[in-house]
Design a protein around this motif. Structure first.
Motif, PDB file in Angstrom:
ATOM      1  N   PRO A 175     -28.583  48.238   2.902  1.00 30.90           N
ATOM      2  CA  PRO A 175     -29.769  48.302   3.747  1.00 30.90           C
ATOM      3  C   PRO A 175     -29.820  47.080   4.650  1.00 30.90           C
ATOM      4  O   PRO A 175     -29.229  46.041   4.325  1.00 30.90           O
ATOM      5  CB  PRO A 175     -30.916  48.281   2.736  1.00 30.90           C
ATOM      6  N   PRO A 176     -30.525  47.160   5.771  1.00 34.59           N
ATOM      7  CA  PRO A 176     -30.753  45.961   6.572  1.00 34.59           C
ATOM      8  C   PRO A 176     -31.873  45.148   5.944  1.00 34.59           C
ATOM      9  O   PRO A 176     -32.307  45.451   4.829  1.00 34.59           O
ATOM     10  CB  PRO A 176     -31.168  46.539   7.931  1.00 34.59           C
ATOM     11  N   SER A 177     -32.327  44.132   6.619  1.00 32.02           N
ATOM     12  CA  SER A 177     -33.477  43.365   6.147  1.00 32.02           C
ATOM     13  C   SER A 177     -34.406  43.099   7.320  1.00 32.02           C
ATOM     14  O   SER A 177     -33.976  43.037   8.470  1.00 32.02           O
ATOM     15  CB  SER A 177     -33.031  42.039   5.525  1.00 32.02           C
ATOM     16  N   GLU A 178     -35.689  42.964   7.008  1.00 30.53           N
ATOM     17  CA  GLU A 178     -36.638  42.591   8.054  1.00 30.53           C
ATOM     18  C   GLU A 178     -36.344  41.183   8.560  1.00 30.53           C
ATOM     19  O   GLU A 178     -36.473  40.888   9.742  1.00 30.53           O
ATOM     20  CB  GLU A 178     -38.077  42.657   7.516  1.00 30.53           C
ATOM     21  N   THR A 179     -35.958  40.293   7.639  1.00 30.66           N
ATOM     22  CA  THR A 179     -35.671  38.914   8.024  1.00 30.66           C
ATOM     23  C   THR A 179     -34.236  38.800   8.515  1.00 30.66           C
ATOM     24  O   THR A 179     -33.329  39.407   7.968  1.00 30.66           O
ATOM     25  CB  THR A 179     -35.879  37.965   6.837  1.00 30.66           C
ATOM     26  N   LYS A 180     -34.076  38.017   9.570  1.00 27.13           N
ATOM     27  CA  LYS A 180     -32.755  37.827  10.170  1.00 27.13           C
ATOM     28  C   LYS A 180     -32.607  36.370  10.602  1.00 27.13           C
ATOM     29  O   LYS A 180     -33.590  35.721  10.964  1.00 27.13           O
ATOM     30  CB  LYS A 180     -32.576  38.763  11.366  1.00 27.13           C
ATOM     31  N   SER A 181     -31.394  35.890  10.567  1.00 25.95           N
ATOM     32  CA  SER A 181     -31.134  34.528  11.012  1.00 25.95           C
ATOM     33  C   SER A 181     -31.236  34.456  12.534  1.00 25.95           C
ATOM     34  O   SER A 181     -31.025  35.440  13.238  1.00 25.95           O
ATOM     35  CB  SER A 181     -29.745  34.076  10.564  1.00 25.95           C
ATOM     36  N   ASP A 186     -28.981  37.204  -0.315  1.00 24.20           N
ATOM     37  CA  ASP A 186     -28.829  36.006  -1.143  1.00 24.20           C
ATOM     38  C   ASP A 186     -27.968  36.320  -2.367  1.00 24.20           C
ATOM     39  O   ASP A 186     -27.104  35.527  -2.757  1.00 24.20           O
ATOM     40  CB  ASP A 186     -30.196  35.488  -1.599  1.00 24.20           C
ATOM     41  N   ALA A 187     -28.210  37.490  -2.992  1.00 28.18           N
ATOM     42  CA  ALA A 187     -27.441  37.876  -4.178  1.00 28.18           C
ATOM     43  C   ALA A 187     -25.997  38.200  -3.816  1.00 28.18           C
ATOM     44  O   ALA A 187     -25.075  37.908  -4.579  1.00 28.18           O
ATOM     45  CB  ALA A 187     -28.102  39.073  -4.860  1.00 28.18           C
ATOM     46  N   LEU A 188     -25.781  38.779  -2.659  1.00 26.96           N
ATOM     47  CA  LEU A 188     -24.422  39.061  -2.190  1.00 26.96           C
ATOM     48  C   LEU A 188     -23.639  37.776  -1.973  1.00 26.96           C
ATOM     49  O   LEU A 188     -22.433  37.699  -2.238  1.00 26.96           O
ATOM     50  CB  LEU A 188     -24.481  39.866  -0.897  1.00 26.96           C
ATOM     51  N   ALA A 189     -24.321  36.735  -1.487  1.00 24.09           N
ATOM     52  CA  ALA A 189     -23.746  35.383  -1.340  1.00 24.09           C
ATOM     53  C   ALA A 189     -22.455  35.394  -0.534  1.00 24.09           C
ATOM     54  O   ALA A 189     -21.450  34.787  -0.932  1.00 24.09           O
ATOM     55  CB  ALA A 189     -23.534  34.746  -2.713  1.00 24.09           C
ATOM     56  N   ALA A 190     -22.480  36.061   0.612  1.00 26.45           N
ATOM     57  CA  ALA A 190     -21.275  36.141   1.440  1.00 26.45           C
ATOM     58  C   ALA A 190     -20.841  34.775   1.947  1.00 26.45           C
ATOM     59  O   ALA A 190     -19.644  34.572   2.230  1.00 26.45           O
ATOM     60  CB  ALA A 190     -21.527  37.085   2.614  1.00 26.45           C
ATOM     61  N   ASN A 236     -34.920  45.278  -7.411  1.00 29.60           N
ATOM     62  CA  ASN A 236     -34.136  46.314  -6.745  1.00 29.60           C
ATOM     63  C   ASN A 236     -33.169  45.680  -5.737  1.00 29.60           C
ATOM     64  O   ASN A 236     -31.964  45.936  -5.758  1.00 29.60           O
ATOM     65  CB  ASN A 236     -35.082  47.296  -6.059  1.00 29.60           C
ATOM     66  N   LYS A 237     -33.698  44.843  -4.877  1.00 28.06           N
ATOM     67  CA  LYS A 237     -32.871  44.224  -3.845  1.00 28.06           C
ATOM     68  C   LYS A 237     -31.854  43.257  -4.447  1.00 28.06           C
ATOM     69  O   LYS A 237     -30.683  43.232  -4.043  1.00 28.06           O
ATOM     70  CB  LYS A 237     -33.767  43.500  -2.833  1.00 28.06           C
ATOM     71  N   HIS A 238     -32.288  42.466  -5.408  1.00 29.51           N
ATOM     72  CA  HIS A 238     -31.399  41.469  -6.009  1.00 29.51           C
ATOM     73  C   HIS A 238     -30.211  42.138  -6.686  1.00 29.51           C
ATOM     74  O   HIS A 238     -29.046  41.743  -6.472  1.00 29.51           O
ATOM     75  CB  HIS A 238     -32.179  40.633  -7.031  1.00 29.51           C
ATOM     76  N   ALA A 280     -23.209  45.126  -4.822  1.00 31.12           N
ATOM     77  CA  ALA A 280     -22.371  45.077  -3.620  1.00 31.12           C
ATOM     78  C   ALA A 280     -21.344  43.963  -3.727  1.00 31.12           C
ATOM     79  O   ALA A 280     -20.170  44.136  -3.358  1.00 31.12           O
ATOM     80  CB  ALA A 280     -23.244  44.875  -2.379  1.00 31.12           C
ATOM     81  N   ARG A 281     -21.748  42.824  -4.243  1.00 33.76           N
ATOM     82  CA  ARG A 281     -20.807  41.707  -4.409  1.00 33.76           C
ATOM     83  C   ARG A 281     -19.674  42.096  -5.354  1.00 33.76           C
ATOM     84  O   ARG A 281     -18.491  41.819  -5.082  1.00 33.76           O
ATOM     85  CB  ARG A 281     -21.545  40.477  -4.942  1.00 33.76           C
TER      86      ARG A 281
END
Length: 270
Positions: free
Chosen positions: A28-34, A111-115, A222-224, A230-231
């Motif tokens: 999914p995308p996120s509302e927050t973006k860099s 954050d959980a994906l930690a790319a 759910n998101k975490h 995914a990671r």
């Protein structure tokens, strides 16, 4: 400058040339973006899935135009009065710098994906295996250069059909073609799945177990846990052929899972 696609500049336009490819994971995308970025302004022909260019260009035109009307933008995008920076992002969509999509989206899942901690080889795997849903772009690959923007799957732009109606006919076949017969793990939320579904994709439902044994969905977990899943799918050396293989990879990574159906994986937390 935004140009019409004459053929994608995506470096792996031939899907068979994708390195490490065995499964497509749609985030999914996120509302927050860099903010910011070091890439050039958006060129639509630099994005994967060039068959989406027409809808992308149309939506960008509408979003940039809407940014000239602050009140209209707040209403259409569900923004409060303190969100002028989000509207300003949309106003400069055509000219603002870009960065890879995997670095643009932020928040709990990412954050959980930690790319940011991936090695060069791991990042190459992520680029090959990850796609990200988007209300504005339909879907992009991890390395696609995109600007910061604000548009959610449930937004309703003035004078246009719903985003689901705009994307459905284009996005579903584009994702199908992008998967090229591979196993698809679709981690998008329901509102983004409605933009373009992938038949037979494996989905993941994250449930928190209560002390009394009951289970319920909790947004943060759910998101975490989808980010952790995914990671695990990026970093694994296994080659899963079905949901059992996906569950095994998740369990090896420390997640607790159950197979609820041939295409539904439960991820359990406590």
């Amino acid at each position: 400058m935004i140009t019409e696609a004459q053929g994608s500049r995506w470096p792996y336009a031939d899907h068979n040339a994708l390195p490490y490819s065995f499964v497509l994971v749609v985030l999914p995308p996120s509302e927050t973006k860099s903010d910011g970025g070091s890439g050039a302004a958006l060129h639509l022909d630099s994005l994967a899935m060039p068959q989406l260019t027409g809808v992308r260009a149309h939506l960008i035109e509408q979003v940039v135009r809407l940014a000239g009307d602050r009140e209209g933008s707040r209403t259409a995008l569900g923004l409060g009065k303190g969100a002028d920076a989000e509207i300003a992002r949309n106003a400069t969509l055509r000219t603002s710098p870009t960065r890879p999509a995997l670095e643009r989206y932020t928040g709990v899942l990412y954050d959980a994906l930690a790319a940011h901690a991936f090695t060069k080889t791991q990042r190459a795997k992520a680029d090959a295996r990850l796609a990200i849903g988007s209300a504005l772009f339909g879907a992009v690959r991890a390395r696609d250069p995109i600007p910061a923007y604000r548009l959610s799957g449930g937004s309703k732009l003035p004078g246009l059909p719903t985003l689901s109606a705009l994307w459905r006919d284009a996005l579903a076949p584009a994702l199908h073609a992008e998967a090229a017969g591979e196993l698809v793990v679709d981690l998008r939320s329901g509102i983004y799945q409605q933009l373009g579904r992938v038949p037979d994709a494996i989905t993941a439902t994250v449930l928190t177990e209560q002390p009394d044994g009951s289970r319920k969905v909790v947004s943060h977990f759910n998101k975490h846990h989808k980010g952790l899943l995914a990671r695990a799918l990026v970093l694994t050396r296994a080659e899963p052929a079905d949901i059992r293989g996906i569950a095994k990879i998740a369990n090896t990574a420390g997640l607790r899972t159950e197979i609820a159906a041939p295409t539904e994986l439960l991820v359990l937390t406590s």
